[in-house]
Write a protein that holds these residues in place. Structure first.
Motif, PDB file in Angstrom:
ATOM      1  N   PHE A 150      -5.217  50.922 -25.086  1.00  0.00           N
ATOM      2  CA  PHE A 150      -6.120  51.260 -23.989  1.00  0.00           C
ATOM      3  C   PHE A 150      -7.133  52.314 -24.441  1.00  0.00           C
ATOM      4  O   PHE A 150      -8.339  52.184 -24.215  1.00  0.00           O
ATOM      5  N   ALA A 151      -6.629  53.353 -25.112  1.00  0.00           N
ATOM      6  CA  ALA A 151      -7.514  54.418 -25.589  1.00  0.00           C
ATOM      7  C   ALA A 151      -8.502  53.886 -26.631  1.00  0.00           C
ATOM      8  O   ALA A 151      -9.679  54.231 -26.626  1.00  0.00           O
ATOM      9  N   GLU A 152      -8.024  53.019 -27.522  1.00  0.00           N
ATOM     10  CA  GLU A 152      -8.894  52.470 -28.551  1.00  0.00           C
ATOM     11  C   GLU A 152      -9.965  51.573 -27.942  1.00  0.00           C
ATOM     12  O   GLU A 152     -11.124  51.569 -28.393  1.00  0.00           O
ATOM     13  N   MET A 153      -9.610  50.823 -26.910  1.00  0.00           N
ATOM     14  CA  MET A 153     -10.598  49.968 -26.238  1.00  0.00           C
ATOM     15  C   MET A 153     -11.704  50.807 -25.612  1.00  0.00           C
ATOM     16  O   MET A 153     -12.881  50.425 -25.643  1.00  0.00           O
ATOM     17  N   ARG A 154     -11.362  51.951 -25.048  1.00  0.00           N
ATOM     18  CA  ARG A 154     -12.378  52.830 -24.462  1.00  0.00           C
ATOM     19  C   ARG A 154     -13.329  53.340 -25.542  1.00  0.00           C
ATOM     20  O   ARG A 154     -14.537  53.410 -25.333  1.00  0.00           O
ATOM     21  N   ILE A 155     -12.786  53.665 -26.709  1.00  0.00           N
ATOM     22  CA  ILE A 155     -13.622  54.143 -27.805  1.00  0.00           C
ATOM     23  C   ILE A 155     -14.550  53.031 -28.290  1.00  0.00           C
ATOM     24  O   ILE A 155     -15.743  53.240 -28.506  1.00  0.00           O
ATOM     25  N   ILE A 156     -14.007  51.823 -28.444  1.00  0.00           N
ATOM     26  CA  ILE A 156     -14.815  50.689 -28.911  1.00  0.00           C
ATOM     27  C   ILE A 156     -15.923  50.385 -27.917  1.00  0.00           C
ATOM     28  O   ILE A 156     -17.075  50.148 -28.304  1.00  0.00           O
ATOM     29  N   ALA A 157     -15.607  50.403 -26.633  1.00  0.00           N
ATOM     30  CA  ALA A 157     -16.615  50.123 -25.613  1.00  0.00           C
ATOM     31  C   ALA A 157     -17.746  51.145 -25.653  1.00  0.00           C
ATOM     32  O   ALA A 157     -18.911  50.812 -25.426  1.00  0.00           O
ATOM     33  N   ARG A 158     -17.410  52.392 -25.958  1.00  0.00           N
ATOM     34  CA  ARG A 158     -18.424  53.443 -25.991  1.00  0.00           C
ATOM     35  C   ARG A 158     -19.270  53.371 -27.254  1.00  0.00           C
ATOM     36  O   ARG A 158     -20.455  53.700 -27.247  1.00  0.00           O
ATOM     37  N   GLU A 159     -18.685  52.923 -28.383  1.00  0.00           N
ATOM     38  CA  GLU A 159     -19.381  52.981 -29.658  1.00  0.00           C
ATOM     39  C   GLU A 159     -20.075  51.681 -30.049  1.00  0.00           C
ATOM     40  O   GLU A 159     -20.991  51.700 -30.872  1.00  0.00           O
ATOM     41  N   THR A 165     -20.126  42.626 -25.960  1.00  0.00           N
ATOM     42  CA  THR A 165     -18.793  43.161 -26.265  1.00  0.00           C
ATOM     43  C   THR A 165     -18.455  44.312 -25.333  1.00  0.00           C
ATOM     44  O   THR A 165     -17.337  44.396 -24.802  1.00  0.00           O
ATOM     45  N   ARG A 166     -19.426  45.215 -25.129  1.00  0.00           N
ATOM     46  CA  ARG A 166     -19.185  46.354 -24.233  1.00  0.00           C
ATOM     47  C   ARG A 166     -18.858  45.877 -22.822  1.00  0.00           C
ATOM     48  O   ARG A 166     -17.921  46.376 -22.186  1.00  0.00           O
ATOM     49  N   ALA A 167     -19.594  44.893 -22.334  1.00  0.00           N
ATOM     50  CA  ALA A 167     -19.380  44.403 -20.975  1.00  0.00           C
ATOM     51  C   ALA A 167     -17.991  43.775 -20.829  1.00  0.00           C
ATOM     52  O   ALA A 167     -17.310  43.984 -19.824  1.00  0.00           O
ATOM     53  N   ARG A 168     -17.566  43.017 -21.821  1.00  0.00           N
ATOM     54  CA  ARG A 168     -16.252  42.370 -21.756  1.00  0.00           C
ATOM     55  C   ARG A 168     -15.120  43.392 -21.765  1.00  0.00           C
ATOM     56  O   ARG A 168     -14.150  43.275 -21.008  1.00  0.00           O
ATOM     57  N   ILE A 169     -15.263  44.416 -22.627  1.00  0.00           N
ATOM     58  CA  ILE A 169     -14.209  45.437 -22.688  1.00  0.00           C
ATOM     59  C   ILE A 169     -14.184  46.257 -21.406  1.00  0.00           C
ATOM     60  O   ILE A 169     -13.107  46.545 -20.858  1.00  0.00           O
ATOM     61  N   GLU A 170     -15.357  46.632 -20.910  1.00  0.00           N
ATOM     62  CA  GLU A 170     -15.402  47.418 -19.678  1.00  0.00           C
ATOM     63  C   GLU A 170     -14.843  46.636 -18.500  1.00  0.00           C
ATOM     64  O   GLU A 170     -14.246  47.214 -17.589  1.00  0.00           O
ATOM     65  N   ALA A 171     -15.027  45.318 -18.525  1.00  0.00           N
ATOM     66  CA  ALA A 171     -14.451  44.490 -17.458  1.00  0.00           C
ATOM     67  C   ALA A 171     -12.930  44.540 -17.506  1.00  0.00           C
ATOM     68  O   ALA A 171     -12.256  44.575 -16.473  1.00  0.00           O
ATOM     69  N   LEU A 172     -12.368  44.547 -18.718  1.00  0.00           N
ATOM     70  CA  LEU A 172     -10.910  44.632 -18.862  1.00  0.00           C
ATOM     71  C   LEU A 172     -10.383  45.995 -18.407  1.00  0.00           C
ATOM     72  O   LEU A 172      -9.272  46.091 -17.878  1.00  0.00           O
ATOM     73  N   LEU A 173     -11.203  47.025 -18.613  1.00  0.00           N
ATOM     74  CA  LEU A 173     -10.770  48.381 -18.266  1.00  0.00           C
ATOM     75  C   LEU A 173     -11.101  48.761 -16.835  1.00  0.00           C
ATOM     76  O   LEU A 173     -10.690  49.821 -16.375  1.00  0.00           O
ATOM     77  N   ASP A 174     -11.837  47.922 -16.128  1.00  0.00           N
ATOM     78  CA  ASP A 174     -12.333  48.262 -14.798  1.00  0.00           C
ATOM     79  C   ASP A 174     -11.202  48.328 -13.778  1.00  0.00           C
ATOM     80  O   ASP A 174     -10.565  47.318 -13.491  1.00  0.00           O
ATOM     81  N   PRO A 175     -10.937  49.509 -13.218  1.00  0.00           N
ATOM     82  CA  PRO A 175      -9.887  49.651 -12.202  1.00  0.00           C
ATOM     83  C   PRO A 175     -10.434  49.356 -10.809  1.00  0.00           C
ATOM     84  O   PRO A 175     -10.301  50.160  -9.891  1.00  0.00           O
TER      85      PRO A 175
END
Length: 243
Positions: A150-159, A165-175
């Motif tokens: 989870f933490a690594e996905m947040r870093i990848i989405a930011r970088e 790619t950012r949109a797909r990861i943020e969708a997975l992390l979206d609460p």
């Protein structure tokens, strides 16, 4: 030569070699100020051949640097994961300029220090995880792997520079199913709190001032209806904001 590592106020000069006055240690470099501040923003090495007359930089630190009779001045940022953690300077007096070999050595030294800082960060992260586990009690290895992912996905989405790619990861992390909404920075801070990091460690990792970290933490706790750090982490997990 002179330089230092960043703190909450800027980059104070804590290392000096070959100086003829004691004034260099009074400098605290800030973003955009002087040659170092320019390098801080660009994250790339830079130099000026005649520091005193250069129109390419601001001159907040002229008293200290010109007091050393510096003409040629080079600065290299110490960069850890795209974050400037310090600055290294080398200058000459008179008409001589630094040789290409000397400039390469300065760059190599900045990379060495950056590598040591990255190792220290990883040690701090693991110690924080260990301490957090000691407080929270044992948990399964599978659960810990999930939190690390989870933490690594947040870093990848930011970088990442790829919008898809950012949109797909943020969708997975979206609460989006939870009633509580935290900002990106609040989530960054809460994620490190959950790892057991103290405010000073959080500030160092995120490149923020300690008071700024406290502000993010207070606002996150208010949104989560929590009175303590532990309660904030618990409520954030119940809301689906943290694993």
């Amino acid at each position: 030569m002179f330089g230092g590592l960043r703190d909450e106020h800027g980059v104070p000069v804590t290392l000096t070699m070959g100086e003829i006055t004691t004034d260099l240690s009074s400098i605290t470099i800030r973003p955009a100020a002087g040659l170092g501040g320019k390098t801080w923003l660009s994250r790339r090495p830079a130099y000026v051949s005649d520091y005193g007359t250069s129109p390419e930089i601001t001159h907040e630190y002229d008293r200290q640097i010109l007091g050393e009779r510096v003409t040629f001045l080079a600065v290299v940022p110490i960069v850890v994961r795209e974050d400037v953690r310090g600055l290294l300077y080398a200058g000459t007096r008179g008409e001589a300029e630094l040789s290409p070999e000397a400039l390469e050595a300065l760059v190599a030294e900045s990379r060495r220090v950056a590598g040591e800082l990255e190792i220290r960060d990883e040690v701090d992260r693991r110690v924080g995880l260990r301490d957090a586990q000691a407080v929270a009690g044992p948990e399964t290895a599978e659960r810990q792997r999930f939190r690390d992912a989870f933490a690594e996905m947040r870093i990848i989405a930011r970088e990442t520079t790829d919008p898809a790619t950012r949109a797909r990861i943020e969708a997975l992390l979206d609460p989006s199913t939870g009633a509580v909404i935290l900002t990106e920075r609040q989530l960054d801070v809460m994620g490190l709190v959950a790892m057991g990091c103290r405010n000073a460690e959080i500030a160092d990792r995120l490149g923020l001032g300690r008071e700024t970290v406290k502000s993010y933490l207070r606002s996150a706790m208010a949104r989560l209806g929590a009175r303590s750090r532990h309660e904030a982490v618990t409520n954030a997990r119940r809301a689906g904001l943290l694993p």
